[in-house]
Design an enzyme around this catalytic site. Structure first.
Site, mmCIF file in Angstrom:
data_model
loop_
_atom_site.group_PDB
_atom_site.id
_atom_site.type_symbol
_atom_site.label_atom_id
_atom_site.label_comp_id
_atom_site.label_asym_id
_atom_site.label_seq_id
_atom_site.Cartn_x
_atom_site.Cartn_y
_atom_site.Cartn_z
ATOM 1 N N GLU A 199 12.472 -23.708 -22.887
ATOM 2 C CA GLU A 199 11.894 -22.379 -22.651
ATOM 3 C C GLU A 199 12.806 -21.293 -23.222
ATOM 4 O O GLU A 199 12.347 -20.235 -23.632
ATOM 5 C CB GLU A 199 11.668 -22.161 -21.151
ATOM 6 C CG GLU A 199 10.750 -23.217 -20.587
ATOM 7 C CD GLU A 199 9.614 -22.690 -19.749
ATOM 8 O OE1 GLU A 199 9.820 -21.690 -19.069
ATOM 9 O OE2 GLU A 199 8.532 -23.314 -19.782
ATOM 10 N N ASP A 231 -1.861 -27.002 -17.305
ATOM 11 C CA ASP A 231 -0.482 -27.460 -17.151
ATOM 12 C C ASP A 231 0.191 -26.531 -16.144
ATOM 13 O O ASP A 231 -0.326 -25.452 -15.832
ATOM 14 C CB ASP A 231 0.243 -27.410 -18.502
ATOM 15 C CG ASP A 231 1.703 -27.831 -18.404
ATOM 16 O OD1 ASP A 231 2.021 -28.708 -17.576
ATOM 17 O OD2 ASP A 231 2.547 -27.280 -19.139
ATOM 18 N N SER A 232 1.360 -26.945 -15.679
ATOM 19 C CA SER A 232 2.143 -26.073 -14.802
ATOM 20 C C SER A 232 2.552 -24.797 -15.536
ATOM 21 O O SER A 232 2.833 -23.784 -14.904
ATOM 22 C CB SER A 232 3.396 -26.814 -14.342
ATOM 23 O OG SER A 232 4.120 -27.259 -15.481
ATOM 24 N N CYS A 246 -0.246 -32.181 -17.998
ATOM 25 C CA CYS A 246 1.027 -32.054 -17.299
ATOM 26 C C CYS A 246 1.368 -33.439 -16.775
ATOM 27 O O CYS A 246 0.578 -34.044 -16.040
ATOM 28 C CB CYS A 246 0.903 -31.069 -16.131
ATOM 29 S SG CYS A 246 2.382 -30.940 -15.112
ATOM 30 N N ASN A 247 2.518 -33.938 -17.156
ATOM 31 C CA ASN A 247 2.899 -35.287 -16.738
ATOM 32 C C ASN A 247 3.082 -35.367 -15.232
ATOM 33 O O ASN A 247 2.692 -36.352 -14.601
ATOM 34 C CB ASN A 247 4.202 -35.685 -17.432
ATOM 35 C CG ASN A 247 4.018 -35.911 -18.910
ATOM 36 O OD1 ASN A 247 3.887 -37.042 -19.357
ATOM 37 N ND2 ASN A 247 3.977 -34.844 -19.685
ATOM 38 N N THR A 248 3.673 -34.323 -14.644
ATOM 39 C CA THR A 248 3.955 -34.357 -13.211
ATOM 40 C C THR A 248 2.655 -34.418 -12.419
ATOM 41 O O THR A 248 2.520 -35.218 -11.481
ATOM 42 C CB THR A 248 4.780 -33.117 -12.808
ATOM 43 O OG1 THR A 248 5.932 -33.031 -13.657
ATOM 44 C CG2 THR A 248 5.227 -33.199 -11.374
ATOM 45 N N CYS A 300 7.054 -35.550 -20.689
ATOM 46 C CA CYS A 300 6.992 -34.189 -20.171
ATOM 47 C C CYS A 300 6.482 -33.308 -21.302
ATOM 48 O O CYS A 300 6.853 -33.510 -22.461
ATOM 49 C CB CYS A 300 8.388 -33.744 -19.712
ATOM 50 S SG CYS A 300 8.490 -31.985 -19.291
ATOM 51 N N THR A 301 5.653 -32.354 -20.928
ATOM 52 C CA THR A 301 5.011 -31.507 -21.951
ATOM 53 C C THR A 301 6.004 -30.765 -22.839
ATOM 54 O O THR A 301 5.689 -30.427 -23.970
ATOM 55 C CB THR A 301 4.152 -30.443 -21.241
ATOM 56 O OG1 THR A 301 4.945 -29.834 -20.220
ATOM 57 C CG2 THR A 301 2.918 -31.053 -20.653
ATOM 58 N N HIS A 302 7.204 -30.473 -22.315
ATOM 59 C CA HIS A 302 8.157 -29.671 -23.093
ATOM 60 C C HIS A 302 8.913 -30.497 -24.141
ATOM 61 O O HIS A 302 9.443 -29.942 -25.086
ATOM 62 C CB HIS A 302 9.186 -29.033 -22.161
ATOM 63 C CG HIS A 302 8.671 -27.855 -21.388
ATOM 64 N ND1 HIS A 302 7.547 -27.928 -20.604
ATOM 65 C CD2 HIS A 302 9.130 -26.582 -21.288
ATOM 66 C CE1 HIS A 302 7.345 -26.737 -20.037
ATOM 67 N NE2 HIS A 302 8.284 -25.912 -20.443
ATOM 68 N N TYR A 327 6.653 -27.535 -11.831
ATOM 69 C CA TYR A 327 6.112 -28.466 -10.840
ATOM 70 C C TYR A 327 7.041 -29.684 -10.682
ATOM 71 O O TYR A 327 6.993 -30.383 -9.673
ATOM 72 C CB TYR A 327 4.754 -29.009 -11.288
ATOM 73 C CG TYR A 327 3.566 -28.070 -11.198
ATOM 74 C CD1 TYR A 327 3.701 -26.720 -10.871
ATOM 75 C CD2 TYR A 327 2.280 -28.564 -11.444
ATOM 76 C CE1 TYR A 327 2.590 -25.893 -10.803
ATOM 77 C CE2 TYR A 327 1.163 -27.744 -11.371
ATOM 78 C CZ TYR A 327 1.315 -26.403 -11.056
ATOM 79 O OH TYR A 327 0.217 -25.595 -10.983
ATOM 80 N N GLY A 328 7.827 -29.942 -11.719
ATOM 81 C CA GLY A 328 8.556 -31.222 -11.804
ATOM 82 C C GLY A 328 9.571 -31.457 -10.719
ATOM 83 O O GLY A 328 9.968 -32.598 -10.481
HETATM 84 N N1 DGL Z 1 4.514 -29.666 -17.352
HETATM 85 C C1 DGL Z 1 5.567 -30.405 -16.687
HETATM 86 C C2 DGL Z 1 5.412 -31.884 -17.019
HETATM 87 O O1 DGL Z 1 4.872 -32.257 -18.036
HETATM 88 C C3 DGL Z 1 6.938 -29.913 -17.086
HETATM 89 C C4 DGL Z 1 7.294 -28.555 -16.522
HETATM 90 C C5 DGL Z 1 7.315 -28.550 -14.997
HETATM 91 O O2 DGL Z 1 8.228 -29.138 -14.386
HETATM 92 O O3 DGL Z 1 6.411 -27.970 -14.432
HETATM 93 O O4 DGL Z 1 5.846 -32.707 -16.252
#
Ligand code: DGL
Length: 280
Positions: A158, A16-17, A79-81, A190-192, A48-49
């Site tokens: 976070e 993941d990012s 990571c969704n992005t 999104c993972t968060h 990354y988003g």
């Molecule tokens: N991991 C990213 C996602 O799931 C979220 C955090 C980021 O923007 O890197 O899109």
């Protein structure tokens, strides 16, 4: 035969990012308790988003190369992005099985939906890519899909502000366009966001005026990993699993955040510098 059993013993690579992907790793560990996991969070370059697709792809390829160099038997893009921008071209034409979070999440949403519109919350990059929209329309071409970019959620999570009044207010702002939409399912794209599940369930019901099913891809991804390993004959035989967790920056600073995503005691994080040969 020799080769096959060695591969089965190999860990599942997950990246993941940052540390949000540990929500996906935790779901995989719960569904596949005998599997070793090898996790990488690119904490030096998160988020990354908000970055361009080209930059996200460049970072993601480094991450995959690192996992591949440690002999993982499959890669889960937690990571969704990254899943939205890059899933196809991450392995340099190699054969490492790779799985993202978008398709499983879209399918889980369609299974949970009562046939009404579906809303997707994600980073600006994920929303701009239309990846969830396209994945839903592949199966249900006429389904109405609302997409909302929620860039403030990542820093709020976070910060540990999952139930903070500010987070509630931000959620109300982001979800306001769903008033009168009849949305029956909300994808946490999104993972968060799984850590905001409670708040988002409350706010979505308040704004839409009825219960809204909340779907995150973690469980659906875990089910697909299981299928993938079964299909490839790569399931590890029972035995105690060993996990390793790598980050690209500040392992001493992010352990506590990581343990909130993982849902367990403070994680022991190892450091790796993926761009040390020059030119990030
Ligand atoms: N991991 C990213 C996602 O799931 C979220 C955090 C980021 O923007 O890197 O899109």
């Amino acid at each position: 035969m020799q080769h096959r059993s060695a591969s089965s013993e190999a860990p599942i690579g997950i990246f993941d990012s940052g540390l949000g992907g540990l929500t996906v790793a935790a779901a995989i560990a719960a569904a596949l308790p005998d599997e070793h996991l090898f996790y990488l969070g690119d904490t030096a370059r998160v988020p990354y988003g908000t970055r361009s697709p080209a930059t996200v792809v460049r970072y993601a390829r480094k991450n995959v190369a690192f996992l591949a160099s440690h002999g993982v038997k499959a890669v889960v893009v937690a990571c969704n992005t990254v899943s939205a921008h890059a899933l196809g071209g991450l392995t340099d034409g190699g054969t490492l099985p790779t799985l993202g979070v978008i398709r499983p999440g879209a399918r889980a949403a369609l299974a949970a939906s009562r046939g009404g519109p579906i809303a997707v919350l994600g980073t600006p990059g994920t929303v701009r890519s239309d990846a969830y929209l396209n994945a839903i329309h592949e199966v249900a071409p006429r389904r109405t899909v609302y997409q909302i970019a929620c860039p403030l959620f990542v820093p709020l999570v976070e910060e540990g502000w999952e139930r903070h009044p500010v987070t509630l207010q931000v959620a109300r702002e982001y979800l306001a366009p769903l008033a009168g939409s009849g949305v029956d399912t909300l994808i946490l794209g999104c993972t968060h966001y799984p850590l905001l599940r409670g708040v988002l369930e409350e706010v979505a019901a308040e704004i839409v005026g009825e219960h809204v099913a909340i779907v995150d891809s973690a469980t659906a991804v875990a089910a697909e990993v299981l299928e993938l390993l079964d299909r490839a004959g790569l399931r590890r035989a029972a035995g105690p699993a060993r996990h390793r967790f790598f980050v690209t920056d500040a392992p001493e600073r992010v352990g506590e955040v990581g343990s909130r995503f993982w849902g367990g005691p403070a994680l022991s994080l190892e450091h790796v510098d993926l761009f040390d040969e020059g030119g990030a």
